[in-house]
Design a protein around this motif. Structure first.
Motif, short mmCIF file in Angstrom:
data_model
loop_
_atom_site.label_atom_id
_atom_site.label_comp_id
_atom_site.label_asym_id
_atom_site.label_seq_id
_atom_site.Cartn_x
_atom_site.Cartn_y
_atom_site.Cartn_z
N VAL A 122 0.81 -1.21 -0.16
CA VAL A 122 0.01 0.04 -0.08
C VAL A 122 1.06 1.27 -0.03
CG1 VAL A 122 -1.64 1.37 1.27
CG2 VAL A 122 -1.66 -1.05 1.10
N GLY A 123 0.64 2.12 -0.96
CA GLY A 123 1.40 3.49 -1.08
C GLY A 123 2.35 3.48 -2.28
N ASP A 124 2.51 2.27 -2.70
CA ASP A 124 3.26 2.34 -3.75
C ASP A 124 2.84 2.77 -5.11
OD1 ASP A 124 5.41 1.28 -2.47
OD2 ASP A 124 5.85 -0.58 -3.71
N PHE A 125 3.44 3.46 -5.89
CA PHE A 125 2.82 3.96 -7.24
C PHE A 125 3.53 2.80 -8.21
CE2 PHE A 125 3.13 5.91 -11.45
CZ PHE A 125 2.03 6.55 -11.47
N VAL A 126 2.45 2.35 -9.05
CA VAL A 126 2.67 1.22 -10.02
C VAL A 126 2.57 1.83 -11.54
CG1 VAL A 126 2.36 -0.61 -8.45
CG2 VAL A 126 0.53 0.16 -9.80
N GLN A 127 3.26 1.32 -12.35
CA GLN A 127 3.01 1.53 -13.73
C GLN A 127 2.08 0.67 -14.34
OE1 GLN A 127 4.25 4.14 -15.27
NE2 GLN A 127 5.66 4.58 -13.64
N GLY A 128 1.52 0.91 -15.48
CA GLY A 128 0.55 -0.13 -16.14
C GLY A 128 1.26 -1.29 -16.55
N GLY A 129 0.56 -2.36 -16.33
CA GLY A 129 1.30 -3.80 -16.68
C GLY A 129 2.66 -4.19 -15.53
N GLU A 130 2.66 -3.49 -14.45
CA GLU A 130 3.59 -3.93 -13.56
C GLU A 130 3.07 -5.10 -12.61
OE1 GLU A 130 5.81 -1.77 -9.68
OE2 GLU A 130 5.30 -0.52 -11.54
N VAL A 131 3.92 -6.04 -12.42
CA VAL A 131 3.61 -7.15 -11.48
C VAL A 131 3.43 -6.83 -10.11
CG1 VAL A 131 4.23 -9.52 -10.82
CG2 VAL A 131 4.46 -8.76 -12.98
N LEU A 132 2.25 -7.18 -9.54
CA LEU A 132 2.22 -6.82 -8.06
C LEU A 132 2.24 -7.95 -7.01
CD1 LEU A 132 0.84 -4.21 -9.67
CD2 LEU A 132 -0.64 -4.09 -7.70
N ALA A 133 1.87 -9.12 -7.51
CA ALA A 133 1.91 -10.48 -7.00
C ALA A 133 2.20 -11.53 -7.45
CB ALA A 133 0.95 -10.30 -5.73
N THR A 134 2.58 -12.74 -6.60
CA THR A 134 2.77 -13.84 -7.23
C THR A 134 1.91 -14.80 -6.46
OG1 THR A 134 4.87 -13.50 -8.10
CG2 THR A 134 4.37 -15.77 -8.15
N ILE A 135 1.10 -15.70 -7.27
CA ILE A 135 0.31 -16.81 -6.42
C ILE A 135 0.73 -18.17 -6.96
CG2 ILE A 135 -1.99 -17.83 -6.26
CD1 ILE A 135 -3.02 -14.54 -7.27
N ASN A 136 1.00 -19.00 -5.99
CA ASN A 136 1.14 -20.41 -6.31
C ASN A 136 0.00 -21.25 -6.41
OD1 ASN A 136 4.13 -20.28 -6.14
ND2 ASN A 136 4.11 -20.39 -3.97
N ARG A 137 -0.18 -21.80 -7.41
CA ARG A 137 -1.47 -22.43 -7.85
C ARG A 137 -1.75 -23.70 -6.82
NH1 ARG A 137 -3.91 -23.59 -13.89
NH2 ARG A 137 -6.36 -24.02 -13.26
N ALA A 138 -2.95 -23.68 -6.21
CA ALA A 138 -3.32 -24.88 -5.44
C ALA A 138 -3.49 -26.00 -6.26
CB ALA A 138 -4.82 -24.74 -5.00
N GLY A 139 -2.98 -27.34 -5.83
CA GLY A 139 -2.99 -28.63 -6.42
C GLY A 139 -1.89 -28.87 -7.41
N THR A 140 -0.85 -27.98 -7.28
CA THR A 140 0.30 -28.06 -8.30
C THR A 140 1.46 -28.41 -7.87
OG1 THR A 140 0.77 -25.41 -8.51
CG2 THR A 140 -1.00 -26.50 -9.92
N LEU A 141 1.37 -28.73 -6.52
CA LEU A 141 2.91 -29.03 -5.61
C LEU A 141 3.48 -30.10 -6.53
CD1 LEU A 141 2.16 -28.58 -2.03
CD2 LEU A 141 3.44 -27.00 -3.39
N ALA A 142 4.79 -30.34 -6.77
CA ALA A 142 5.48 -31.39 -7.36
C ALA A 142 6.97 -31.04 -6.85
CB ALA A 142 5.65 -31.15 -8.90
N VAL A 143 7.71 -31.94 -7.57
CA VAL A 143 9.16 -31.98 -7.09
C VAL A 143 10.29 -31.91 -8.24
CG1 VAL A 143 11.12 -33.41 -6.14
CG2 VAL A 143 8.84 -33.21 -4.85
N ALA A 144 11.14 -30.91 -8.39
CA ALA A 144 12.21 -30.90 -9.26
C ALA A 144 13.49 -31.34 -8.85
CB ALA A 144 12.44 -29.66 -9.89
N ALA A 145 14.00 -32.51 -9.20
CA ALA A 145 15.15 -33.23 -8.66
C ALA A 145 16.23 -33.25 -9.80
CB ALA A 145 14.82 -34.50 -8.19
N GLU A 146 17.73 -33.09 -9.05
CA GLU A 146 18.64 -33.63 -10.14
C GLU A 146 19.38 -34.85 -9.93
OE1 GLU A 146 22.91 -31.42 -11.38
OE2 GLU A 146 21.64 -30.54 -9.95
N PHE A 147 19.51 -35.81 -10.97
CA PHE A 147 20.32 -36.97 -10.92
C PHE A 147 21.40 -37.01 -11.76
CE2 PHE A 147 15.96 -37.79 -9.45
CZ PHE A 147 15.70 -38.67 -8.43
#
Length: 243
Positions: A122-147
Motif C-alpha cells: 500500500v502506498g506504492d505507485f505502479v506502472q501499467g502492466g507492472e507485476v504486483l504479486a505472485t500466486i502459487n496455484r493450488a493442487g500443483t505441488l511437485a518436485v524437481a530433482a537433479e540426478f
C-alpha cells in the motif's frame, strides 16, 4: 600338504576372489535405485499486475494467505483511468474488472492458490502492466530433482517411473516421473526430473509444503533382469578391445 594341493588351493582362492570382484562390479553397475543430488518442491506460479498506472490504496491479502480465483487482492487509484472513463476512451467492461468512477480499480486473483509474494505494498505507485504479486496455484505441488547417472542407467528410467520423496520431517510420499531433461557431462547423464505426486499435490501450500523446500528423491530404476549387469560388463569389455 603337497605342492599340487597348494597350487589347487591357490587357484581356487583366485577364482573365488575373481567371482566376488565381478559380482561387486555388476552390483555397482546395476543398482536398482538412485538418489537425487538435489531436489526441492515446486509449484505452478501466476502473477497479477496493474492495468493502469496509479497508487496502491488497499491490499486485501498477505503473503501466505489462501486466495480464490476472482478474489480482490489490491485496489489501485489511477487518475489516468478516471480521465479515460470520463472521456469514454475505455469502459469498465473493456477492463474486465471492478472500476469506480474516480479511477479506482480492483486487481483480482487469476487462480485458486496461495499468495507467495507481494511486490507493491500500500502506498506504492505502479506502472501499467507492472507485476504486483505472485500466486502459487493450488493442487500443483511437485518436485524437481537433479540426478547424475551413467548413460546406461539413464536409459533405465522413463515417464511413469516410481519415485519416493522424503520430506524434511522424514515423511515419505510416492510419485512418478513426469518429465525428464538431460545433459551429458563427462560421460554421465545429469538429469533434471519433474516428479508428480498425488499425495503432495493434495496438500495445502504452506509450512513444509511450499516451493523451495528441500527434499530427497529416490528413483526406482527399471530392472532388466539378473544377468543384465554381466551382459553390460561383457559388452563394455568387448567394446574396449575393439570388437
Amino acid at each position: 600338504m603337497t605342492w599340487g594341493a597348494r597350487i589347487r588351493l591357490l587357484l581356487g582362492l583366485l577364482v573365488v576372489f575373481a567371482i566376488v570382484a565381478a559380482c561387486t562390479l555388476v552390483f555397482t553397475q546395476r543398482q536398482s535405485r538412485a538418489e537425487s543430488r538435489s531436489a526441492s518442491i515446486t509449484a505452478e506460479s501466476f502473477t497479477v499486475g496493474s492495468a493502469y498506472p496509479g497508487t496502491v490504496t488497499t491490499m486485501d491479502a498477505a503473503v501466505g494467505d489462501e486466495v480464490e480465483e476472482g478474489e480482490t487482492l489490491f485496489e489501485v487509484r489511477s487518475p489516468q483511468l478516471a480521465r479515460d472513463l470520463e472521456s469514454d476512451v475505455v469502459t469498465a467492461d473493456d477492463l474486465g474488472m471492478p472500476v469506480d468512477d474516480d479511477g479506482t480499480y480492483a486487481i483480482v486473483s487469476t487462480v485458486d492458490g496461495t499468495l507467495s509474494e507481494v511486490l507493491a505494498p500500500v502506498g506504492d505507485f505502479v506502472q501499467g502492466g507492472e507485476v504486483l504479486a505472485t500466486i502459487n496455484r493450488a493442487g500443483t505441488l511437485a518436485v524437481a530433482a537433479e540426478f547424475v547417472l551413467t548413460p546406461r542407467d539413464y536409459g533405465r528410467i522413463g515417464e511413469g517411473s516410481s519415485v519416493e520423496v522424503s520430506l524434511p520431517d522424514d515423511q515419505v510420499v510416492t510419485g512418478t516421473v513426469s518429465t525428464i531433461d538431460v545433459d551429458t557431462v563427462d560421460g554421465q547423464a545429469s538429469s533434471t526430473i519433474v516428479i508428480d505426486s498425488k499425495a503432495l499435490a493434495a496438500e495445502p501450500i504452506g509450512g513444509l509444503y511450499q516451493p523451495g523446500t528441500p527434499v530427497t528423491a529416490t528413483l526406482q530404476l527399471r530392472d532388466d533382469g539378473p544377468l543384465a549387469g554381466a551382459a553390460d560388463a561383457a559388452r563394455d569389455f568387448l567394446r574396449k578391445v575393439g570388437w
